[in-house]
Design an enzyme around this catalytic site. Sequence first.
Site, mmCIF file in Angstrom:
data_model
loop_
_atom_site.group_PDB
_atom_site.id
_atom_site.type_symbol
_atom_site.label_atom_id
_atom_site.label_comp_id
_atom_site.label_asym_id
_atom_site.label_seq_id
_atom_site.Cartn_x
_atom_site.Cartn_y
_atom_site.Cartn_z
ATOM 1 N N HIS A 4 -9.859 4.710 15.107
ATOM 2 C CA HIS A 4 -11.243 5.068 14.286
ATOM 3 C C HIS A 4 -12.353 5.150 14.890
ATOM 4 O O HIS A 4 -13.369 4.627 14.807
ATOM 5 C CB HIS A 4 -10.885 3.815 13.439
ATOM 6 C CG HIS A 4 -11.687 3.613 11.961
ATOM 7 N ND1 HIS A 4 -10.630 3.039 11.623
ATOM 8 C CD2 HIS A 4 -12.526 3.418 11.831
ATOM 9 C CE1 HIS A 4 -11.163 2.867 9.867
ATOM 10 N NE2 HIS A 4 -12.279 3.576 10.080
ATOM 11 N N ARG B 38 -20.728 -2.798 14.937
ATOM 12 C CA ARG B 38 -21.683 -1.794 15.236
ATOM 13 C C ARG B 38 -22.907 -1.968 15.745
ATOM 14 O O ARG B 38 -23.466 -2.683 14.141
ATOM 15 C CB ARG B 38 -21.463 -0.749 14.627
ATOM 16 C CG ARG B 38 -20.474 0.192 14.296
ATOM 17 C CD ARG B 38 -19.406 0.165 12.783
ATOM 18 N NE ARG B 38 -17.975 0.710 12.866
ATOM 19 C CZ ARG B 38 -17.327 0.526 11.691
ATOM 20 N NH1 ARG B 38 -17.784 0.999 10.434
ATOM 21 N NH2 ARG B 38 -16.476 0.940 11.565
ATOM 22 N N ARG C 32 -16.046 13.224 14.485
ATOM 23 C CA ARG C 32 -17.950 13.545 14.593
ATOM 24 C C ARG C 32 -18.104 14.838 14.893
ATOM 25 O O ARG C 32 -19.044 15.345 14.660
ATOM 26 C CB ARG C 32 -18.380 12.905 15.910
ATOM 27 C CG ARG C 32 -18.113 11.292 15.523
ATOM 28 C CD ARG C 32 -19.028 10.479 17.133
ATOM 29 N NE ARG C 32 -18.809 9.089 16.600
ATOM 30 C CZ ARG C 32 -18.000 8.141 16.767
ATOM 31 N NH1 ARG C 32 -16.854 8.257 16.649
ATOM 32 N NH2 ARG C 32 -17.880 6.921 16.427
ATOM 33 N N LYS D 103 -2.501 6.346 9.891
ATOM 34 C CA LYS D 103 -3.165 6.751 10.743
ATOM 35 C C LYS D 103 -3.997 5.255 10.983
ATOM 36 O O LYS D 103 -4.358 3.948 10.553
ATOM 37 C CB LYS D 103 -4.289 7.213 9.714
ATOM 38 C CG LYS D 103 -5.330 8.067 11.131
ATOM 39 C CD LYS D 103 -6.904 8.292 9.942
ATOM 40 C CE LYS D 103 -8.104 8.920 10.712
ATOM 41 N NZ LYS D 103 -8.720 7.377 11.455
ATOM 42 N N SER E 163 -12.199 10.381 2.441
ATOM 43 C CA SER E 163 -12.152 9.318 3.287
ATOM 44 C C SER E 163 -11.880 8.451 1.723
ATOM 45 O O SER E 163 -13.165 8.755 0.861
ATOM 46 C CB SER E 163 -13.152 8.460 3.702
ATOM 47 O OG SER E 163 -13.619 7.414 3.634
ATOM 48 N N TYR F 217 -24.700 5.863 12.618
ATOM 49 C CA TYR F 217 -23.860 5.928 11.473
ATOM 50 C C TYR F 217 -22.198 6.185 11.943
ATOM 51 O O TYR F 217 -21.935 5.829 12.322
ATOM 52 C CB TYR F 217 -24.651 5.782 10.038
ATOM 53 C CG TYR F 217 -22.801 5.617 9.239
ATOM 54 C CD1 TYR F 217 -22.651 3.815 9.071
ATOM 55 C CD2 TYR F 217 -22.107 6.672 9.089
ATOM 56 C CE1 TYR F 217 -21.336 3.841 8.199
ATOM 57 C CE2 TYR F 217 -20.678 6.637 7.774
ATOM 58 C CZ TYR F 217 -20.212 5.185 8.133
ATOM 59 O OH TYR F 217 -19.865 5.365 6.954
ATOM 60 N N ARG G 44 -14.637 2.561 16.448
ATOM 61 C CA ARG G 44 -15.200 1.846 15.667
ATOM 62 C C ARG G 44 -15.144 0.333 15.192
ATOM 63 O O ARG G 44 -15.589 0.440 14.143
ATOM 64 C CB ARG G 44 -15.750 2.702 14.198
ATOM 65 C CG ARG G 44 -16.911 4.354 14.465
ATOM 66 C CD ARG G 44 -16.552 4.801 13.717
ATOM 67 N NE ARG G 44 -17.367 4.142 11.994
ATOM 68 C CZ ARG G 44 -18.571 4.117 12.103
ATOM 69 N NH1 ARG G 44 -19.418 4.573 12.941
ATOM 70 N NH2 ARG G 44 -19.440 3.801 11.204
ATOM 71 N N ILE H 104 -12.624 14.022 20.464
ATOM 72 C CA ILE H 104 -12.497 16.011 20.661
ATOM 73 C C ILE H 104 -14.051 16.776 20.430
ATOM 74 O O ILE H 104 -14.656 16.318 19.726
ATOM 75 C CB ILE H 104 -12.206 16.247 19.666
ATOM 76 C CG1 ILE H 104 -10.450 15.804 19.299
ATOM 77 C CG2 ILE H 104 -11.942 17.574 19.241
ATOM 78 C CD1 ILE H 104 -9.522 16.316 20.185
ATOM 79 N N GLN I 39 -7.401 9.798 2.391
ATOM 80 C CA GLN I 39 -7.498 8.916 2.783
ATOM 81 C C GLN I 39 -7.552 7.353 2.353
ATOM 82 O O GLN I 39 -8.496 7.005 1.270
ATOM 83 C CB GLN I 39 -8.355 8.840 3.718
ATOM 84 C CG GLN I 39 -8.323 7.751 5.400
ATOM 85 C CD GLN I 39 -9.688 6.606 4.650
ATOM 86 O OE1 GLN I 39 -9.901 6.991 4.185
ATOM 87 N NE2 GLN I 39 -9.210 5.588 4.891
ATOM 88 N N TYR J 139 -8.348 3.651 1.429
ATOM 89 C CA TYR J 139 -7.971 1.750 1.807
ATOM 90 C C TYR J 139 -7.410 1.054 0.151
ATOM 91 O O TYR J 139 -7.449 2.094 -0.665
ATOM 92 C CB TYR J 139 -9.584 1.725 1.603
ATOM 93 C CG TYR J 139 -9.455 2.308 3.467
ATOM 94 C CD1 TYR J 139 -9.542 1.629 4.311
ATOM 95 C CD2 TYR J 139 -10.988 3.269 3.752
ATOM 96 C CE1 TYR J 139 -9.530 1.689 5.674
ATOM 97 C CE2 TYR J 139 -11.727 3.381 4.261
ATOM 98 C CZ TYR J 139 -10.999 2.863 5.802
ATOM 99 O OH TYR J 139 -11.234 3.553 6.860
ATOM 100 N N THR K 224 -4.689 4.632 6.118
ATOM 101 C CA THR K 224 -5.415 3.861 7.431
ATOM 102 C C THR K 224 -5.531 2.064 7.583
ATOM 103 O O THR K 224 -4.993 1.437 7.052
ATOM 104 C CB THR K 224 -6.858 4.236 7.569
ATOM 105 O OG1 THR K 224 -7.354 5.709 7.204
ATOM 106 C CG2 THR K 224 -7.499 3.266 8.461
#
Length: 392
Positions: A283, A171, A338, A259, A113, A31, A286, A317, A134, A136, A162
């Site tokens: 993203h 994925r 990440r 974003k 998030s 994930y 993803r 990065i 962030q 949604y 976003t």
Amino acid sequence: MRANVSSTNAVNVSDLRLLAKRRLPQMVFDYIDSGADREQTLSDNCTAYNQILFRPRCAVSTPNCDLSISVLDQSFKLPFILAPVGSSRMFFPKGEVVAAREAGIAGTGYSLSTLSGCRLEDVKEATNCPAWYQLYLLGGRDVALKTIERAKKAGFSAIVVTIDTPVSGLRERDVRNGTKELLSMNPLVMLPYIAQMLVKPCWLTEWLGDGGLMSFPNVQLENGPMGYTEIGPALEQSVVTWEDLKWIKDAWGGKIIVKGVHIGDDARKAIDYGADSIVVSNHGARQLDSVAPTIRVLPEIVRAANNEIDVLLDGGIRRGSDVIKALCLGAKGVLIGRAYAYGLAAAGGPGVARSIEILRSDILRTMKLLGCDSVSKLDPSFVTLPDEWGYN
């Protein structure tokens, strides 16, 4: 068992990734680690930095280097901010609170998030540095308005909207790992995939102790918080359009960050619709595969923004030198996802702290080797771009 993330065990972010892989079930690690479709952009996001070469100034003394930045009139001691990473509580107990706390200790920002397993009030309370929420539009406009009001009262200093998730990307590793089957909670359906959890008893014990399969307490529906299995359908019903920025900005009354900008035209649209900053982002590779790596399109978007708003970047990065290259090409700062998620998954707070320290040390060393004593002085003269990028 939590990993040993000492400087000898975790020299770089790749080491933290391996430590996270050892601790987590395959489905949870993938994930974090996976990208969309054939993962071309996932790879390109990282390898594109290798094509940018430095042009150092030698015989220059730089005993001290200023790594601080200001974004949206908010000050950060480091030129990177922790990006919003959904379901962090799945990686480590109270994951979002843990990560926000470590960001604050380091003097940098944290972005939360919508798909958080922790209450936004608890996350903001964990850090004394600026935190961004962030957003949604899960559950629709009315639900979002209530969340915006909560974020305002809690003290978040910006809303991150976003714009690149009209549907979830495919994925493929999630499909192979049986994520859908495991979320069904049907024992017969789950059976072929359950072993990957049972072979990680330390993670499983901590996960169950933290409440097991989480819901999303910042998406409050009429019957309670949104459940984990509801995300996919909800995303498709809550597409963000440019027109939505108007009411979001009116409701928030503060700074808005857009974003998911890939092209110069969208940078201009974001400015026209009142954005105070944009994040050049795919993203984390993803969503849509075969889009350009973010560092490659950064110059186009910086040019389109024309110094009217702050431009940030995320994607790929893994080294402090990657951060420096983005700053040289016009980013005001970068977001890391990440890079810290691996640390969180490996060892919780100490893992996040170690990921931050790895990048900070890399940046400081690179600055001194470049002969530059402040990140504010970085510009395109410090790098050479490949001719095929078309910017020379």
